[in-house]
Scaffold this active site. Structure first.
Site, PDB file in Angstrom:
ATOM      1  N   ALA A 104      70.502  14.051 -16.749  1.00 56.20           N
ATOM      2  CA  ALA A 104      70.826  14.956 -15.821  1.00 56.20           C
ATOM      3  C   ALA A 104      70.997  14.066 -14.540  1.00 56.20           C
ATOM      4  O   ALA A 104      70.793  12.912 -14.504  1.00 56.20           O
ATOM      5  CB  ALA A 104      69.663  15.842 -15.502  1.00 56.20           C
ATOM      6  N   HIS A 521      58.286   4.464 -21.571  1.00 55.94           N
ATOM      7  CA  HIS A 521      58.389   3.480 -20.675  1.00 55.94           C
ATOM      8  C   HIS A 521      59.148   2.157 -20.996  1.00 55.94           C
ATOM      9  O   HIS A 521      58.860   1.072 -20.808  1.00 55.94           O
ATOM     10  CB  HIS A 521      56.950   3.033 -20.042  1.00 55.94           C
ATOM     11  CG  HIS A 521      56.433   4.208 -19.219  1.00 55.94           C
ATOM     12  ND1 HIS A 521      54.840   4.034 -18.795  1.00 55.94           N
ATOM     13  CD2 HIS A 521      56.571   5.546 -18.810  1.00 55.94           C
ATOM     14  CE1 HIS A 521      54.715   4.916 -17.983  1.00 55.94           C
ATOM     15  NE2 HIS A 521      55.531   5.872 -17.845  1.00 55.94           N
ATOM     16  N   HIS A 564      53.787   2.965 -12.913  1.00 56.84           N
ATOM     17  CA  HIS A 564      54.483   3.984 -13.728  1.00 56.84           C
ATOM     18  C   HIS A 564      56.002   3.305 -13.181  1.00 56.84           C
ATOM     19  O   HIS A 564      56.147   3.210 -11.923  1.00 56.84           O
ATOM     20  CB  HIS A 564      54.359   5.344 -13.426  1.00 56.84           C
ATOM     21  CG  HIS A 564      52.974   5.679 -13.937  1.00 56.84           C
ATOM     22  ND1 HIS A 564      53.131   6.743 -14.746  1.00 56.84           N
ATOM     23  CD2 HIS A 564      51.821   5.318 -13.837  1.00 56.84           C
ATOM     24  CE1 HIS A 564      51.775   6.973 -15.043  1.00 56.84           C
ATOM     25  NE2 HIS A 564      51.045   6.110 -14.715  1.00 56.84           N
TER      26      HIS A 564
END
Length: 585
Positions: A104, A521, A564
């Protein structure tokens, strides 16, 4: 006319007619993900520069699964998730593991957990040791701040556990960062604080300070006023989408095209990209200045390999002529093994998560010195295993050994955190934990030129047994949290399924091998490192052997970080934009 028709079919811009499409741009960016849109925004600040972003995904600004701040996971398996699978993981039950990545505008920032935590100072400083002078925490902090628009917590959010130190934050950037409005109940906070502190894990007043050890409530990428996820498209593209010099074109980049002449020192000069539309028809768009590949850690290597950059052995098997021999392309994949404990809790809904970042000494206790020595002794074995798994000519075992030595020092000398434990309360909930610094090294490569959307992803979960031992220790430490006062009177742990309460390490290992998941990740597959270490890009993020191709996404991060990835990527992309703009003047 056929060429023009294909080009017009590719074009998609908000508020502009496709009839205005052009086939030549100063900069072409491959991918409208987290990093690509940052670079696109900053480059197009100069109205004399034209920027095209090529992206197979679409605008999701009205998708409730994207905009909602409490809908994490709802987009998994939908049309906006690439929903990759790994190859069979021989050390993890011989299973294929799912990997999520956003398809997206905004990339994975549209489907992730929105957590904004950067990592430890020493981890970013380690990038310099890998051949990247000037890449360190001090250099990146201004860019973290530049991207950030931090929302100071309300009094009720502070009472519910939100804390911060303003000197580490930016307040004028495009990326909204804060706490969800639903975080209003403070009765949960004392339980977590008292329980973790009873386990000698101290409260961390700001997990974005460059020191993440301890526990705290992490902020998220959201606008607190509208209670909407603030993904990269909402932060960096929507506000500037009317710029006449910036466009998103719908399509999938198959490969980079090359000029016949050479650049300085015999480098290859990119002159455009070949783009496929949804029906598989192709056209070529011209790049007058640079091509920036921001397709993500699992797709950027595919673009490079299809363009003739990579391991000659692999390229030959694909039927691709070698343009630049770079065996590091697609190698050094580092993915974090993850697991969870489920529980039921007699607690009010908190609608946020506590993050506990623990060190080796936290989870190994009195055995830490023995674990340190054993891990150091095993580094040559881990490096050989990675080299052998990748095949001849892909990975140099001595180079991998150096990377793992740097990682070992981070963990045992600089006290970098080795595991994250995520405690989420949603009436009931889960506690998720994962190994932050795996010693396993995997790969991702192009399956064939006819399957450019199907990468062969092999993270080699648990190839290095340190990762299994660390995940086991983190799981046992998580159980200690739930069985310690005062938390144990409030919650009933119901997992891991199939594991007895007093399970041995061997039982833990067997359970984890059978039930482990990938954390989605991935990093390192076009690593910013010295070329002799297996690096793919230099400190300017330029692909070795090219004059004007850069990579800006998670694939350039050479080593995992304790935070993160989203937070790190915004800082890296902001700095990359300045590097690119500086090179043009």
């Amino acid at each position: 006319m056929v060429y023009l028709a294909i080009l017009l079919a590719l074009a998609h811009t908000v508020g502009r007619s496709a009839a205005g499409a052009v086939d030549s741009f100063d900069y072409i960016i491959v991918g409208a993900g987290t990093s690509g849109l940052v670079v696109a925004n900053r480059l197009s600040e100069d109205p004399s520069v034209t920027v095209a972003v090529i992206e197979p995904g679409t605008d999701q600004r009205d998708n409730i699964n994207v905009t909602s701040t409490t809908a994490f996971g709802n987009s998994f398996g939908t049309a906006i998730d690439w929903a990759y699978s790994t190859t069979k993981q021989h050390e993890a039950g011989n299973k294929e593991l799912p990997l999520h990545a956003g398809k997206a505008w905004g990339g994975t920032s549209t489907i992730n957990g929105m957590t904004y935590i950067r990592g430890n100072v020493a981890e970013f400083d380690a990038w310099e040791r890998l051949g990247n002078p000037g890449w360190n925490w001090a250099a990146l902090l201004p860019y973290f701040k530049k991207s950030e628009r931090y929302h100071i917590p309300t009094e009720s959010q502070l009472a519910a556990g939100a804390t911060f130190e303003s000197r580490y934050h930016g307040f004028d950037g495009p990326l909204h960062v804060g706490y969800i409005p639903a975080l209003e109940n403070g009765s949960y906070a004392p339980l977590v604080i008292d329980t973790w502190e009873g386990l000698s894990v101290a409260h961390n007043p700001d997990l974005n300070s460059g020191s993440v050890r301890g526990f705290g409530m992490g902020p998220q990428t959201l606008d607190t006023g509208s209670n909407v996820r603030w993904d990269a498209a909402r932060a960096y593209y929507h506000p500037v989408e009317q710029r006449s010099n910036l466009r998103i074109l719908k399509g999938t980049v198959k490969r980079i095209t090359w000029a016949k002449g050479k650049g300085k020192k015999g480098t290859l000069v990119a002159n455009g990209v070949e783009v496929l539309n949804e029906k598989g028809k192709s056209t070529t768009l011209a790049a007058k200045t640079e091509v920036v590949v921001s397709a993500g850690a699992l797709r950027t290597p595919l673009v490079l390999e299809a363009s003739g950059i990579g391991n000659p052995r692999i390229l030959k098997s694909l039927g691709v002529e070698t343009q630049i021999s770079l065996p590091g392309v697609g190698e050094n994949l580092v993915e974090q093994p993850s697991h969870f404990l489920s529980f039921s809790a007699n607690l009010p809904i908190a609608w946020s998560a506590y993050h506990a970042y623990v060190t080796a000494s936290d989870i190994f206790g009195a055995n830490t010195s023995a674990v340190e020595a054993e891990t150091r002794a095993n580094i040559p074995r881990y490096a050989r295993a990675a080299a052998e798994a990748s095949g001849a000519g892909s990975v140099n075992a001595r180079a991998v050994e150096k990377l793992l030595q740097v990682q070992h020092e981070l963990i045992f000398k600089h006290n970098a955190t080795v595991a994250e434990i995520l405690i989420s309360i949603y009436g009931g909930g889960f506690s998720n934990y994962w190994t932050l610094f795996p010693f396993s090294r995997g790969s991702v490569h192009l399956k064939s030129l006819d399957h450019i959307n199907e990468p062969m992803v092999d993270p080699r979960i648990f190839l290095a047994d340190f990762d299994l031992f660390t995940l086991t220790a983190a799981g046992k430490f998580t159980k200690r949290f739930w069985f310690s006062e005062p938390m144990k009177t409030q919650a009933s742990v119901t997992g891991p399924v199939g594991l007895p309460h007093n399970a041995t390490d061997e039982q833990w290992h067997a359970n984890l091998r059978d039930t482990v998941s990938a954390n989605s990740h991935p990093i390192g597959t076009a690593a910013m490192m010295a070329r002799d270490l297996g690096g793919v890009v230099d400190k300017e993020l330029k692909v070795y052997g090219t004059a004007n191709v850069r990579v800006v996404d998670a694939s350039v991060i050479p080593m995992q970080v304790s935070g993160h990835l989203t937070a790190a990527l915004y800082g890296v992309a902001e700095r990359a934009a300045d590097i690119i703009k500086g090179a043009a003047h």
